[in-house]
Design an enzyme around this catalytic site. Sequence first.
Site, PDB file in Angstrom:
ATOM      1  N   HIS A  91       0.363  70.295  26.018  1.00  0.00           N
ATOM      2  CA  HIS A  91       1.768  69.902  25.886  1.00  0.00           C
ATOM      3  C   HIS A  91       2.514  70.979  25.114  1.00  0.00           C
ATOM      4  O   HIS A  91       2.013  71.490  24.114  1.00  0.00           O
ATOM      5  CB  HIS A  91       1.878  68.567  25.119  1.00  0.00           C
ATOM      6  N   ASP A 170       8.599  53.942  24.850  1.00  0.00           N
ATOM      7  CA  ASP A 170       9.086  55.287  24.503  1.00  0.00           C
ATOM      8  C   ASP A 170      10.356  55.614  25.290  1.00  0.00           C
ATOM      9  O   ASP A 170      11.322  56.145  24.753  1.00  0.00           O
ATOM     10  CB  ASP A 170       8.016  56.350  24.796  1.00  0.00           C
ATOM     11  N   ARG A 177      17.436  57.340  20.827  1.00  0.00           N
ATOM     12  CA  ARG A 177      17.360  58.491  19.914  1.00  0.00           C
ATOM     13  C   ARG A 177      18.261  59.620  20.394  1.00  0.00           C
ATOM     14  O   ARG A 177      18.908  60.308  19.602  1.00  0.00           O
ATOM     15  CB  ARG A 177      15.903  58.991  19.828  1.00  0.00           C
ATOM     16  N   SER A 192       6.262  59.675  20.388  1.00  0.00           N
ATOM     17  CA  SER A 192       6.838  59.778  21.729  1.00  0.00           C
ATOM     18  C   SER A 192       5.951  60.646  22.631  1.00  0.00           C
ATOM     19  O   SER A 192       5.593  60.258  23.748  1.00  0.00           O
ATOM     20  CB  SER A 192       8.244  60.376  21.604  1.00  0.00           C
ATOM     21  N   LYS A 196       2.687  59.128  25.689  1.00  0.00           N
ATOM     22  CA  LYS A 196       2.596  59.511  27.105  1.00  0.00           C
ATOM     23  C   LYS A 196       1.306  60.278  27.381  1.00  0.00           C
ATOM     24  O   LYS A 196       0.617  60.033  28.375  1.00  0.00           O
ATOM     25  CB  LYS A 196       3.817  60.346  27.499  1.00  0.00           C
TER      26      LYS A 196
HETATM   27  N1  URA Z   1       9.419  65.266  23.839  1.00  0.00           N
HETATM   28  C1  URA Z   1       9.147  63.953  23.905  1.00  0.00           C
HETATM   29  O1  URA Z   1       8.535  63.466  24.835  1.00  0.00           O
HETATM   30  N2  URA Z   1       9.597  63.157  22.902  1.00  0.00           N
HETATM   31  C2  URA Z   1      10.258  63.640  21.840  1.00  0.00           C
HETATM   32  O2  URA Z   1      10.601  62.887  20.965  1.00  0.00           O
HETATM   33  C3  URA Z   1      10.531  65.025  21.787  1.00  0.00           C
HETATM   34  C4  URA Z   1      10.082  65.813  22.802  1.00  0.00           C
END
Ligand code: URA
Length: 430
Positions: A91, A170, A177, A192, A196
């Site tokens: 990621h 999320d 947010r 967050s 995932k």
């Molecule tokens: N990427 C995400 O999936 N969530 C965040 O809060 C910031 C970047």
Amino acid sequence: MSEDRLTDTIKPTVELIRRKRDGQALSEAELQHLLREFEMGNVLDSQMSAFAMATCIRGMTAEETYCLTKAMLESGKTIEWDSSTSVVDKHSTGGVGDKASLLIAPLLASFGVRVPMISGRGLGITGGTLDKLESIPGFNCSLSLEAIQSAVQANGCIIAGATDEIAPADRKLYSLRDVTGTVASIPLITSSILSKKLAENPQALIFDVKCGTGTSMLTLEAARDLATSLVTTCKRFNVKAKAIITDMEQPLGTAIGNAAEVREALLTFHGSGPADLVHLATTFAFELLKLAGKEIPFNDVTANLTNGHAQNHFEAMIEKQGGRLCQLPAIHWTPLIATQEGYLESVATGDLGSLLVRMGGGRQHPGATIDPTVAIAVAKKIGDKINKGDVLGAIAHPSAKPYLNELNEMLTISSTPTDPRPLIMGTVDQ
Ligand code: URA
């Protein structure tokens, strides 16, 4: 304690918000309750926004971050794999010109691991892997969990977006947010991202935590805090993890812009990729394979990037997801020529990201359409010697002239030599 009794002892939502506002830590049961009630529509958006702001200001303990991540993960489904083949993923926290995921997913698959890469769209000045892939006509990144699973089993890798089945809490919280100034919070970012990524049920994860003006973590200290939060939270889930902090004071590679970045990835498979991009992609693949227990010599990882093995997985992935690579839009560049000599001292990387958005290559508001053919190129790296007449960069836009002037202003050339910047700024292990 039974669930009923737990619920009886939990304070109402307002009380939880007040306690977070006053800097107190919430328990696992309290965070689970909050998320579950939010999911069910029993917590108002205003209350959840207040909770996000309180968290942004007060922060969370490592234990709370773990509990919040768990609650968000458990709001959705996870993929169950039917064999012991390692499942891994990478990621990136997002940068300018960061197309490395397009290379890393197929490169990993070429060594027999599975990569169900759940990715995101562009956020602010940083590009998104899904937007890059959608510049390929026909490419579909909305796959169900079953489709992700079967495509990964067939080809080793996919790159897709989070569906409603993956961490729905999320999705709901992120949209609040986004409009309440509460994105920049390490516990909220951690939960967050991980809600995932952990839904993929991986054995190992690697994080590219970007640092510099082309991303949200501006200082090494902030990047290290995020890296530590990601890696230590993974440990609580028994997932092996490592974070590498990489420089975002200049774009990664040369091209910035969706179709142009896919083209740069294709060039890299053909052995003509920019050195920094190749270095980043091979380092992350090598380190992640090691985390998954596969000790592959670094030279073999480098070889697979350009010998056709990774490219075969990339092409099969695109085809399986409906993409027609042969129809990838052409990019029409207008070059920026150096009129003075010297050394490239700095690149206003965040401004490059904003420029791409203004040119139509990113979103100014959610749901806006993107022009995949507009692009910016920066042909030099910080520290490079510049001679008059050199190509400094380029713009791809039907009216390139004003943007060329802006690009020129974003590249500072000095008469004294400047040191090149190291790409890798640090690592965080479990
Ligand atoms: N990427 C995400 O999936 N969530 C965040 O809060 C910031 C970047």
